[in-house]
Write a protein that holds these residues in place. Structure first.
Motif, PDB file in Angstrom:
ATOM      1  N   THR A  50       6.285   0.204   9.181  1.00 33.15           N
ATOM      2  CA  THR A  50       6.887   2.256   9.860  1.00 33.15           C
ATOM      3  C   THR A  50       6.036   2.776   9.807  1.00 33.15           C
ATOM      4  OG1 THR A  50       8.604   0.480   8.182  1.00 33.15           O
ATOM      5  CG2 THR A  50       8.817   2.663   8.509  1.00 33.15           C
ATOM      6  N   GLN A  99      14.978   1.772   9.910  1.00 31.07           N
ATOM      7  CA  GLN A  99      14.635   0.572   8.616  1.00 31.07           C
ATOM      8  C   GLN A  99      16.247   0.978   7.795  1.00 31.07           C
ATOM      9  OE1 GLN A  99      11.828   0.014   6.553  1.00 31.07           O
ATOM     10  NE2 GLN A  99      12.128  -1.450   5.559  1.00 31.07           N
ATOM     11  N   ASP A 179      12.988  -0.820  14.060  1.00 31.48           N
ATOM     12  CA  ASP A 179      12.480  -1.327  12.560  1.00 31.48           C
ATOM     13  C   ASP A 179      13.066  -2.313  11.268  1.00 31.48           C
ATOM     14  OD1 ASP A 179      11.090  -1.712  10.307  1.00 31.48           O
ATOM     15  OD2 ASP A 179      10.583   0.821  10.098  1.00 31.48           O
TER      16      ASP A 179
END
Ligand code: ATP
Ligand code: MG
Length: 327
Positions: A50, A99, A179
């Motif tokens: 990330t 994410q 992500d």
């Protein structure tokens, strides 16, 4: 770029300042991506996936900073840009599906309005035009456009993720970063989203960076794989190089942890131990204390550099480079 690359990450170091010192989250990472190509970043939790992505779109948290290195996108260095300059690129040229984004839609705002707002933030077009774009985007991600004025809770998990993908595509980016875009979804829906991503990539000729723990998702969506370990790239190459001709003991462990790749069910082997603390990483190979093929002191003392195998774009950072497989 003349060589056909859309992105070149060169010796990127991204650190975080915390009370106890400096976390070297990304420590000398380099990779290239051609126009239309997709690369998967894979590795255990905390290895810097990330952080690599957030460095590229320059959305690091306040305590994070690019210590050195270059991020060349379309002949300009994103790493050296001011906040104002990067705004022209973020979402218009490079967008990211974050994410956990699926759960980040604003619950009290209609999905259409959220996408319209995102479009109008980056382009000066009328509400009318933006709404028309949302209709097209919904068709693209295969949600009935009649449903665009729903609230997020009226959507299923899969539909919410499609809406997030629509938002990421809203300004027609050349590069999209996903992500863990399917992690929170059940297996059936995951497969549908993967199909959608593959479909969109072909249709829109986008380049993509796909981040996931799950190697099988990468083999379905990517051309290349970069295996990250403790802030560094341990091995990088075409999908087949990594899956069938891996050279790094960490890649080997990772592949063996995903039996689905071979199509047979077998016991999943977990990787014993934990990655090193990035506040004070070991001076030698970062995988040395977990490595089942460690040679000796050289592994503890010398940080192996990433070297090409037979001059190809398959590269590995391991002292055992030659003749490693099946040792
Ligand atoms: N804001 C922050 N402040 C301090 N350390 C951070 C911060 N963000 C990330 N880190 C640290 O940087 C390292 C890399 O984290 P990163 O989130 O990039 O890993 P990741 O590979 O994406 O992991 P995951 O698979 O769990 O998402 C970790 O050691 C993490 O603890
Ligand atoms: Mg992450």
């Amino acid at each position: 770029m003349k060589n056909g690359n859309i992105l070149e990450v060169k010796n990127l170091k991204t650190y975080f300042k915390i009370k106890q010192g400096i976390v070297k989250a990304v420590d000398d990472v380099s990779f290239e991506l051609k126009k239309g190509e997709s690369i998967g970043l894979v590795g255990e939790s905390g290895c810097g996936k990330t952080t690599t992505a957030l460095s590229i779109i320059r959305l690091l948290s306040d305590n994070g900073y690019i210590e050195s290195g270059k991020i060349i996108f379309d002949d300009v260095n994103l790493a050296a840009m001011t906040e104002d300059e990067i705004l022209n690129y973020r979402w218009n040229d490079i967008s990211m599906i974050f994410q956990g984004a699926m759960n980040a839609l604003n619950p009290v705002m209609r999905v259409s309005d959220q996408i319209i707002e995102a479009i109008q933030l980056h382009e000066s077009i009328s509400r009318e035009e933006a709404r028309k774009r949302v209709t097209e985007l919904f068709e693209l991600v295969k949600i009935n456009p009649n449903l665009m004025d729903s609230y997020p809770h009226e959507f299923s998990g899969g539909m919410r993720q499609r809406a997030i993908i629509a938002m990421a595509l809203a300004c027609n980016p050349a590069l999209i970063i996903g992500d863990e875009p399917t992690t929170a979804l059940d297996v059936m829906v995951q497969a549908q989203i993967i199909d959608l991503i593959n479909d969109l990539r072909k249709k829109l000729k986008m380049s993509m960076i796909m981040i996931t723990h799950d190697l099988s998702i990468i083999t379905e969506t990517c051309d290349k794989i970069a295996v990250m370990y403790a802030g560094k790239i341990a091995e990088i190459g075409n999908v087949d190089d990594i899956v069938f001709n891996y050279q790094h003991p960490y890649t080997e462990k990772l592949i063996k942890a995903f039996p689905n790749i071979y199509g047979e069910r077998q016991m999943v082997e977990s990787i014993p131990g934990t990655p090193p603390n990035l506040l004070n990483p070991p001076k030698g190979c970062r995988f040395a204390d977990r490595c089942h093929k460690k040679i000796g002191e050289i592994c503890d003392n010398v940080d192996p550099s990433l070297v090409s195998i037979d001059g190809s774009n398959h590269m590995v950072a391991c002292h055992l480079k030659e003749g490693l497989r099946n040792v």
